[in-house]
Design a protein around this motif. Structure first.
Motif, PDB file in Angstrom:
ATOM      1  N   MET A  53       4.803  -7.931  -6.021  1.00 17.23           N
ATOM      2  CA  MET A  53       4.534  -6.715  -6.819  1.00 17.23           C
ATOM      3  C   MET A  53       5.734  -5.789  -6.844  1.00 17.23           C
ATOM      4  O   MET A  53       6.152  -5.320  -7.913  1.00 17.23           O
ATOM      5  N   TYR A  54       6.271  -5.498  -5.678  1.00 17.61           N
ATOM      6  CA  TYR A  54       7.365  -4.542  -5.602  1.00 17.61           C
ATOM      7  C   TYR A  54       8.599  -5.062  -6.355  1.00 17.61           C
ATOM      8  O   TYR A  54       9.280  -4.304  -7.045  1.00 17.61           O
ATOM      9  N   GLY A 102       1.022   3.506   1.552  1.00 11.33           N
ATOM     10  CA  GLY A 102       0.115   3.848   0.458  1.00 11.33           C
ATOM     11  C   GLY A 102      -0.567   2.611  -0.090  1.00 11.33           C
ATOM     12  O   GLY A 102      -1.768   2.620  -0.384  1.00 11.33           O
ATOM     13  N   THR A 103       0.222   1.538  -0.224  1.00  6.37           N
ATOM     14  CA  THR A 103      -0.337   0.265  -0.689  1.00  6.37           C
ATOM     15  C   THR A 103      -1.395  -0.244   0.277  1.00  6.37           C
ATOM     16  O   THR A 103      -2.479  -0.680  -0.125  1.00  6.37           O
ATOM     17  N   TYR A 106      -4.699   1.776   0.244  1.00  6.89           N
ATOM     18  CA  TYR A 106      -5.546   1.468  -0.916  1.00  6.89           C
ATOM     19  C   TYR A 106      -6.241   0.136  -0.721  1.00  6.89           C
ATOM     20  O   TYR A 106      -7.459   0.021  -0.892  1.00  6.89           O
ATOM     21  N   GLU A 123      -6.021  -4.362  -9.627  1.00  6.65           N
ATOM     22  CA  GLU A 123      -5.913  -2.906  -9.779  1.00  6.65           C
ATOM     23  C   GLU A 123      -4.508  -2.431  -9.455  1.00  6.65           C
ATOM     24  O   GLU A 123      -3.959  -1.539 -10.111  1.00  6.65           O
ATOM     25  N   MET A 124      -3.928  -3.027  -8.418  1.00  7.38           N
ATOM     26  CA  MET A 124      -2.588  -2.607  -8.011  1.00  7.38           C
ATOM     27  C   MET A 124      -1.543  -3.042  -9.047  1.00  7.38           C
ATOM     28  O   MET A 124      -0.618  -2.284  -9.369  1.00  7.38           O
ATOM     29  N   ALA A 126      -2.069  -3.386 -12.167  1.00 10.03           N
ATOM     30  CA  ALA A 126      -2.233  -2.472 -13.302  1.00 10.03           C
ATOM     31  C   ALA A 126      -1.552  -1.138 -13.021  1.00 10.03           C
ATOM     32  O   ALA A 126      -0.912  -0.566 -13.911  1.00 10.03           O
ATOM     33  N   ALA A 127      -1.654  -0.666 -11.788  1.00  6.18           N
ATOM     34  CA  ALA A 127      -1.001   0.600 -11.447  1.00  6.18           C
ATOM     35  C   ALA A 127       0.517   0.480 -11.585  1.00  6.18           C
ATOM     36  O   ALA A 127       1.188   1.424 -12.009  1.00  6.18           O
ATOM     37  N   TRP A 128       1.044  -0.672 -11.245  1.00  5.37           N
ATOM     38  CA  TRP A 128       2.476  -0.909 -11.376  1.00  5.37           C
ATOM     39  C   TRP A 128       2.869  -1.273 -12.810  1.00  5.37           C
ATOM     40  O   TRP A 128       4.061  -1.316 -13.124  1.00  5.37           O
TER      41      TRP A 128
END
Lengths: 314, 314
Positions: A53-54, A102-103, A106, A123-124, A126-128
């Motif tokens: 993700m990052y 924070g990740t 959540y 969801e994560m 989508a946030a990114w």
């Protein structure tokens, strides 16, 4: 075009990033190893999902090689005030950055509510704002365990805490027998135009992913569309202990060793041009072999590698 | 001399700090409310214990009124990226600072290993180098629940999330019936020269502490040595909803209301000099009454208040 990539952590993240950049109009699915997931300090950590993700978000710290750019370490510093005082250094050998926390907060909250990891991950993502479907290989708990002479170790314990200074004599994946592929995983393998096996550690990143029942056979059934990329270059892993693990577990520490591990699953192995002399040995194992630059930190290599991988399958 | 102080959060922390400063040669024990303890994002939070620790260590943020000085908020900021995207603001209404997270990571890890809260707290107090015995009232789970027309709420949910904009019609302490006082708690009450009831919220801080079986009767048995300090000054709480809670639950919102709550437990109530006109009403309830400056943010008041409290019992 649909491209499905089987992923561990850093090496896979860079491969994915290259594929997304070179094939922006394709539908991308990343199936990510979860066998290094663990609970640390009460927090649910998914190291490979987070690395992917990052990296795809451009938020990773390229220099450090892991974690987020611009990171701070206040939580760890203040945790260590306690562990230094009580002598419990075993409770602070890891490193969780403040932003990274924070990740984990959540994820932990959502999992505690009963949400499956695949839903939380979506969801994560989508946030990114990431343009792909990112699936944990399973929503069920699986855990890679390395047998060593210092006892059974989780990968992070082996790699970070013990600084991989112990010999590994065996690997197993706890929980694999009763795990199910996460929703969409098998479909992503079955319907892909190309299945890419990223250059992650075959033993502790790709192996556990394949150990989830149904995955290995689904990949094998698509063999002609499967392209693996060797993480071993000139007999060494670019980073991490993949080379040592291969040899400690009886495999040849080379692209040929990787080919033997993937022979039933991948129609093609992409190797680094430095290993061109090994092409015939790879082909002797029944795989097609393509030699091309694979060190993605070099200028232009990400693009050419991504194209070579996809072209090898089409 | 042994001074045992019954504590909630901020108000109690300041009282303790004053007592430690004015009576540095005494043995100090703080018995702290744990009925607001909760698991948030997977982390075990003990808000009153942490407030007391940070304040006594001089590490608290006096301006903000809670949390650590020099704090940063990276973890919360990055958590909110996820909750803003998914709409799950209910998972990020709280505020855990990055430094503060170190405390929660340590506590959570140790509790997960089976260490009792009292043992973990002692380790943390040692790390901070604090010169007192800091005891949670119990090692067993207790939880204050406020009945409101928005349903049952934990105190932090009521105070922070709902901004105490709902009426409280009842309070109970879940788990109290089966909780035991933590090791040393009863002894600290039984052998103290003075038992101080700090100016914490009588309903949600001191009340739950007293609800642990054995505590209330132990305090009542020492009544002549017990000095309570009124948190209600001129009909108002300095901070927090103590005044509203008192009235919503049928008590007079004044030092007299506080006296009626503590009449069986405290031989003396110390009230603010502004409430001097109420002395006779307090004494009519059977308590001795001492009026003195009690607003500890005023210069010199901490010292005079601490001395007044101890002198009232001796």
């Amino acid at each position: 075009m649909r491209i499905t990539t089987l992923c561990g952590g850093v090496g896979a993240a860079r491969m994915l990033r290259a594929l997304l950049t070179e094939f922006p109009d394709a539908e991308h699915v990343a199936i990510v190893n979860t066998a290094d997931d663990d609970v640390i300090g009460g927090l649910s950590i998914s190291p490979d999902i987070d690395t992917v993700m990052y990296t795809l978000a451009g938020a990773n710290d390229d220099e450090r090689g892991w974690g987020l750019a611009g990171e701070s370490w206040q939580a760890m510093e203040w945790l260590r005030r306690y562990t230094n005082s009580s002598g419990r250094h075993d409770l602070s050998w890891f490193n969780l950055g403040d932003r990274d926390l924070g990740t984990h907060l959540y994820r932990t909250s959502r999992l505690a509510e009963g949400a499956p990891l695949s839903e939380v991950t979506a969801e994560m993502v989508a946030a990114w704002g990431l343009p792909l479907l990112l699936l944990p290989v399973t929503d069920d708990p699986i855990a890679t365990v390395l047998r060593t002479d210092r006892g059974d170790l989780a990968f992070q314990e082996y790699f970070v805490r013990e600084q991989h200074a112990v010999e590994v004599t065996g690997v197993r994946v706890e929980g694999a027998d009763s795990a199910d592929p996460a929703p969409g995983v098998l479909n992503a393998i079955e319907t892909a135009d190309v299945v890419v096996v990223a250059p992650s550690n075959p033993i502790v990143s790709i192996g556990p992913l394949l150990a989830v029942p149904g995955i290995r056979s689904a990949v094998a059934a698509r063999r002609s569309a499967v392209v693996a990329v060797s993480p071993i270059i000139g007999g060494k892993a670019l980073k991490g202990p993949a080379d040592r693990l291969l040899s400690e577990l009886g495999h040849e520490t080379s692209a040929v060793g990787v080919a033997s591990i993937y022979a039933d699953l991948a129609g093609t192995l992409v190797i680094d041009e430095i290993d061109t002399p090994l092409i015939h040995q790879v082909e002797a194992l029944g795989l097609r072999c393509v030699a091309t630059p694979t060190i993605m930190s070099q200028p232009g290599v990400s693009a050419s590698l991504a194209r070579a991988v996809i072209e090898a399958a089409l």
